[in-house]
Scaffold this active site. Structure first.
Site, mmCIF file in Angstrom:
data_model
loop_
_atom_site.group_PDB
_atom_site.id
_atom_site.type_symbol
_atom_site.label_atom_id
_atom_site.label_comp_id
_atom_site.label_asym_id
_atom_site.label_seq_id
_atom_site.Cartn_x
_atom_site.Cartn_y
_atom_site.Cartn_z
ATOM 1 N N PRO A 49 -6.614 34.580 7.526
ATOM 2 C CA PRO A 49 -7.490 33.946 6.546
ATOM 3 C C PRO A 49 -7.187 32.466 6.355
ATOM 4 C CG PRO A 49 -5.777 35.206 5.448
ATOM 5 C CD PRO A 49 -5.619 35.474 6.912
ATOM 6 N N ASP A 88 -7.830 33.038 2.320
ATOM 7 C CA ASP A 88 -6.526 32.978 1.688
ATOM 8 C C ASP A 88 -6.682 32.057 0.483
ATOM 9 O OD1 ASP A 88 -3.880 33.501 1.370
ATOM 10 O OD2 ASP A 88 -3.183 32.047 2.853
ATOM 11 N N TRP A 533 2.322 34.100 1.381
ATOM 12 C CA TRP A 533 2.445 34.648 2.748
ATOM 13 C C TRP A 533 2.476 36.169 2.710
ATOM 14 C CZ3 TRP A 533 1.174 31.999 6.725
ATOM 15 C CH2 TRP A 533 1.343 30.606 6.723
ATOM 16 N N GLN A 568 2.255 29.456 13.168
ATOM 17 C CA GLN A 568 2.233 30.711 12.427
ATOM 18 C C GLN A 568 3.312 31.699 12.879
ATOM 19 O OE1 GLN A 568 0.582 31.154 9.771
ATOM 20 N NE2 GLN A 568 -0.627 29.287 9.930
ATOM 21 N N TRP A 572 2.282 33.546 9.445
ATOM 22 C CA TRP A 572 1.514 34.786 9.364
ATOM 23 C C TRP A 572 1.960 35.822 10.393
ATOM 24 C CZ3 TRP A 572 -3.454 36.640 11.726
ATOM 25 C CH2 TRP A 572 -4.069 37.621 10.942
ATOM 26 N N LYS A 605 -0.145 13.960 16.821
ATOM 27 C CA LYS A 605 -0.650 14.943 15.878
ATOM 28 C C LYS A 605 -1.667 14.325 14.914
ATOM 29 C CE LYS A 605 1.648 16.383 11.836
ATOM 30 N NZ LYS A 605 2.477 17.302 11.082
ATOM 31 N N LYS A 608 -3.791 13.467 7.949
ATOM 32 C CA LYS A 608 -4.537 12.640 7.004
ATOM 33 C C LYS A 608 -3.911 11.265 6.866
ATOM 34 C CE LYS A 608 -6.510 16.125 3.945
ATOM 35 N NZ LYS A 608 -6.198 16.855 2.725
#
Length: 1025
Positions: A49, A88, A533, A568, A572, A605, A608
């Site tokens: 999610p 999520d 998590w 992840q 996750w 990478k 922002k």
RNA sequence: GGGCUCGUAGCUUAGCACGGUUGGAGCGCUCGGCUGAUAACCGAGAGGUCUGGAGUUCAAAUCUCCGCGGGCCCA
């Protein structure tokens, strides 16, 4: 009747994709693609999610299209693939966003603002960018059911999570302990690891060497000191132990030290490898291993700290001690260091917490009481100096974390926390990991496996507001704990009345008081919420509200496939395995594909702060989703990082999508003119032309390779193979080679073979490509198949994936073509060497080679003849004398090597007729160019006039039939050169179109005039239909 | 600071698990050719210390070790 709709030569992919989206909407294609496989074997997928409180960036798009490709593929392979979306919604990032909106930044401020209002804001904010997510998801063509998603803040979801925690509680795996967490004393909040990582800065701190006096039985003995090192003097107040490495060598040394103004001698203990921290001369008295120091008692530095729960002030051994810096003796304060805490817990040592939650010393340490810890450093150092136990002081440059919001130095601080005893499940985790296929493989025993080997207990609780409340209640009177596993249980045990639709979040849940089983006292919920998590790790069962509803879960566990990005692994991928192992002792997924990250065009990478994040909405204004998808799939192994730029996507569109489109456009154009119908003709493959059989063979080989690659999740291998086939085999070779077969006007068997072959291959290719580029394939399918073939489905996505027909794979034919292609290259090379252009026909080429190759090449010698533009292809044995073979002078021939045993000789002396023919081909070529200038229909007839010298005239007259045939001219006549020659623009309004040409050293004037024929009207009306 | 991973022409990359012709392609560049599906294609050319160093070996882009740089995870 007309079977196919005509197309434009240039495709407007963006528009096409919009139309396809509408089509899918209108016809519910997605729903049907799932439903029509109802009852088939399941391919279970769990959506990791995303959180919708930020905009989707290219990385999200990558995972979405990869998921989509695999799920579409599996659906077409006949599996029932349910696709439930998920969101999520809990966690600190959400809270921080809201804090920013409210202009606040601490827990007290939130409490002051009101938890109820605050959590409502959080709830509102989690779908802030839902629209953008839904749009982007649809726009890239990711088919997932977003109408019925699982949402982690819903009561049903929370109830399932509660159930699972109760299972863990019942197994005795949920316990209360301390966790050392990074903590901002100003904001009074713990920080997530991500936030901590953001705030590292290089700073100078004090670096002090402190002498800890060893307790000796005989007070008269010469004092002995353990020399320890620290960069955080204030943590000395929490000292519980000194750690040494068991197997490293330590020494006792005699050194001179300054004490006030006097110089005296001291005996110190430190690691031999760290002797250079000593100042001045030293004498080694004794050598021993670290473990010989174990349990050695020393006097506490300060006698005012309260110590609870165990022994203190002794030497312990620990493997984490390094000899890179310091003295090899590590000051250990469980209240202020995670490793310190762990080791003290292991050794059953005591615990001391002389610092309050706001980072100030408590009344346990009177001289420092109320002081901010960092400000106490100086005072502590002075105290140590006065007492003569400071060996030396330096400054030390290191990177230290600061609060990213307020800039305060972070403190590591032990807080009470609830844990899941994952350590005790280590073997189960490893065993379950054994059953999982990892892509890439190295993660299984690498990053992930290693992580499991050293697994730590899971710190589950968070002292925050917006999250699944921890479902543990403690009795105010007797301390008894109870874990609630359902809303029903909550209602039964509550002293106050609980509505069944109670919002399970704080603050409402905090008001529910339970009755204690043991003493009937009041039980209050612990105030914590849980790590989000754990929420997402519960998705395999919580999305189905298991065990309160059982059926869906039973059918959808374990998942066959999940995929997310590499970060992840400990996120996750782990939380899924952790929860599932604790509750079911089973792996929650059987295949996991870990993707690399999307970097910007320079390989850095996207973030922002760097401002290099590509905005997806803007991107989709200009780029086609299919082009984006194709770029991502073909860019390289998806398990590696991928560089991303609009430029790269555009190149993909140009190279691949346009080529695919043009192949399709070519077919539609001629099939329309010829009114070809795939239904009316049927010719068995074995009766077709060799090049047809070759293409069909290549297609089946491709199909096999693509399926093999997809089954291994090597998506880039699969897509690159399709790209090679489309560009090289289909477009650049088959269509180019077969073009003339489509131009035949009358009924013709070979033409039918070509049409059938191209049609079948395009349709199969379309299906092969459908999971990759769902839009353009749907568009092509709608035109080529829907309503044309009777037994076909309404959408390419409702079709079965092609399976290879091994009987159509002709290895020897593919080998022949490979050889022919090499010979063609050699022939062109020879021409280039001789300076004879290809349009000039030549007498022959002679190929010398072995018997095998000769057989291979003879099968397709016609292609060689055409491509090299010679009248004849001869073969000779490599061993024969070349001069004999060529019946003439070797000098007339140009030689080109193919490989060691294969050579090609090109006759370079054209006869007069051949030269005439070459001239005529030039005229045809020029005339065709002029037709194109006028945008004439392919079927439109013209008249030609020419003016030239006698030699050219003779050639034209000799080949007039040929010229007329090639250029669709009804007549070709000598005429007067017009002055001035008219332009193509003039000609478009009905005038003659004239042009002067230079062909070799000849001047040739050509003029063409279109004839507005019945044929043309027919074509126009066709098009309008 | 530790672990994992990647690093091949100006750019994007194949080859590396199992060492062995002259390290292949594509984009871009130069020249020539071809072309009524194609902003396509074909041929020739320029462009490579295969990230640096060391080692193993008769032989290293490929295996091992140590650096350097990017990325991720953990500190």
């Amino acid at each position: 009747m007309l079977y196919f709709k005509r197309e434009t030569q240039k495709a407007d992919f963006a528009k096409l994709e919009e139309e396809i989206l509408e089509l899918w909407d209108r016809e519910k294609t997605f729903e049907r693609s799932v439903d029509q496989r109802d009852g088939c074997d399941k391919f279970v997928f769990v959506e990791g999610p995303p959180t919708a409180n930020g905009l989707p960036h290219p990385g999200h798009i990558l995972t979405r299209v990869v998921k989509d490709l695999v799920l579409r593929y599996k659906t077409m392979r006949g599996f029932y693939v349910r696709r439930k979306a998920g969101w999520d919604t809990h966690g600190l990032p959400v809270e921080i966003e809201v804090e920013k909106d409210l202009g606040i930044s601490s827990k007290q401020e939130i409490e002051k603002y009101g938890i109820e209002k605050f959590n409502q804001k959080c709830k509102d904010s989690v779908f802030r960018y839902e629209k953008e997510w839904v749009n982007a998801t649809k726009r890239v063509g990711f088919w997932i059911d977003m109408d019925d998603p699982y949402i982690t803040f819903k009561n049903d979801y929370i109830e399932s999570v509660w159930w699972s925690l109760k299972e863990i509680w019942n197994r005795g795996l949920l316990y209360k302990g301390h966790k050392v967490v990074p903590f901002c004393p100003r904001c009074e909040t713990t920080l997530s690891s991500h936030e901590v990582a953001q705030g590292y800065q290089d700073v100078e701190d004090p670096s002090i060497y402190v002498k800890f006096k060893v307790k000796q039985e005989n007070d008269e003995s010469e004092p002995l000191y353990l020399l320890a090192w620290t960069t955080t003097p204030w943590t000395l107040l929490g000292n519980i132990a000194l750690a040494v490495h068991p197997s490293h060598t330590y020494v006792k040394v005699r050194v001179s030290v300054k004490d006030e103004d006097r110089v005296k001698e001291n005996v110190l203990i430190l690691a031999e490898a760290r002797l250079d921290v000593l100042e001045g001369e030293y004498e080694i008295i004794e050598r021993f291993k670290g473990k010989d120091l174990e349990d050695l008692k020393y006097e506490p530095l300060f006698d005012f700290a309260k110590i609870e729960g165990g022994e203190a002030h002794k030497v312990i051994t620990a493997d984490f001690v390094t000899l890179d810096e310091g003295t090899g003796i590590v000051h250990t304060a469980p209240a202020f260091g995670e490793v310190d805490y762990e080791v003290c817990r292991e050794k059953k040592l005591g615990f001391s917490q002389p610092v309050s939650i706001d980072g100030h010393f408590t009344d346990e340490v009177p001289p420092l009481e109320g002081m901010f810890v960092k400000d106490a450093d100086r005072l502590i150092i002075d105290m140590l100096t006065q007492r003569g136990i400071l060996y030396k002081e330096e400054r030390y440059l290191h990177s230290y974390p600061f609060c990213w919001r307020c800039g305060s130095p972070l403190l590591y601080y032990a807080r009470e926390s609830w844990f899941i005893a994952m350590k005790s499940l280590r073997d189960n985790l490893l065993a379950n990991n054994e059953q999982i296929n990892w892509y890439p493989e190295y993660l299984k025993y690498g990053r992930f496996g290693n992580f499991l080997e050293d697994i730590e207990d899971w710190a589950l609780s968070r002292e925050r507001f917006w999250g699944t409340p921890l479902n543990i209640w403690l009795c105010n009177d007797c301390g008894q704990g109870h874990c609630v596993g359902s809303i029903k249980e909550l209602q039964e045990k509550a002293k106050n009345s609980v509505p069944s639709d109670i919002d399970l979040h704080r603050p409402y849940i905090d008001d529910v008081v339970l009755e204690c089983d043991s003493c009937s006292g009041d039980m209050q919920r612990v105030k914590d919420v849980i790590d989000c998590w754990y929420d997402s790790g519960s998705a395999p069962f919580a999305q189905w509200h298991y065990p309160f509803e059982v059926e869906e879960f039973r059918q959808n566990f374990p998942a066959h496939f999940i995929t997310e990005a590499i970060d992840q692994t400990r996120g996750w991928f782990y939380s899924l395995l952790g929860v599932s192992t604790a509750i079911f002792d089973a792996p929650p997924y059987l295949n996991v594909l870990s993707l690399g990250h999307i970097l910007d065009e320079k390989g850095v990478k996207m973030s922002k702060s760097k401002g290099n994040v590509v905005d997806m909405n803007t991107l989709f204004d200009t780029e086609a989703a299919d082009a984006l998808r194709w770029y991502l799939f073909t860019a390289g192994p998806l398990t590696d990082d991928i560089r991303f730029s609009a430029q790269a996507i555009r190149e993909k569109q140009k190279k691949f999508l346009n080529t695919l489109w043009n192949s399709y456009f070519f077919f539609v154009t001629y099939a329309t003119i010829d009114q070809f119908s795939p239904n009316e003709k049927s010719i068995p493959v074995e009766q077709r032309n060799a090049i047809d059989r070759w293409l069909i063979s290549r297609l089946n080989t491709l199909t096999k390779d693509v399926i093999d690659a997809l089954e291994r999740f090597e998506l880039h291998v699969a897509s690159r193979k399709i790209e090679e086939f489309t560009i090289n085999d289909l477009s650049n070779w088959y269509i180019r080679r077969s073009r003339r077969r489509f131009w035949i006007v009358e009924e013709n068997f070979d033409k039918d073979c070509a049409y059938l072959t191209l049609y079948e291959v395009l349709v199969s290719l379309c299906k092969l490509l459908a999971p990759f580029v769902p839009f353009v394939t749907e568009h092509i399918y709608q035109n080529l198949v829907r309503g044309v073939l009777e037994d076909e489905r309404d959408s390419v996505h409702l079709c079965d994936y092609p399976s290879p027909d091994e009987s159509l794979i002709a290895v020897e034919l593919e080998g022949s073509m490979e050889l022919i292609s090499k010979l063609v290259d050699a022939g062109r090379r020879a021409r280039s060497d001789a300076g004879i252009k290809i349009r000039q026909p030549l007498k022959e080429v002679v190929v010398t080679c072995g018997k095998d190759k000769r057989e291979k090449a003879e099968r397709m010698a016609g292609i060689l003849k055409d491509e090299v533009n010679v009248k004849e292809v001869k073969f000779g044995d490599a061993s024969e004398g070349i001069a004999d073979l060529l019946e003439g002078e070797l000098a007339n021939y140009k030689r080109a090597e193919v490989d060691e045993e294969t050579c090609l000789f090109l006759d370079c002396c054209p006869s007069k007729t051949l030269i005439e023919e070459g001239l005529v081909r030039d005229i045809v070529r020029r005339t065709q160019g002029m037709r194109k200038d006028l945008d004439l229909e392919y079927t439109e007839k013209i008249e030609i006039m020419y003016a030239c010298d006698e030699e050219v005239k003779e050639a034209i007259q000799n080949f007039s039939d040929y010229i007329c045939n090639e250029t669709l001219a009804v007549s070709i006549e000598e005429g007067e050169e017009g002055t001035p020659p008219s332009s193509a623009e003039d000609a478009k309004s009905g005038h003659i179109y004239e042009k002067r040409w230079k062909i070799g050293d000849k001047d040739v004037y050509l003029a063409i005039k279109p004839i507005l024929s019945v044929e043309r009207d027919k074509n126009i009306s066709k098009r309008e239909k």
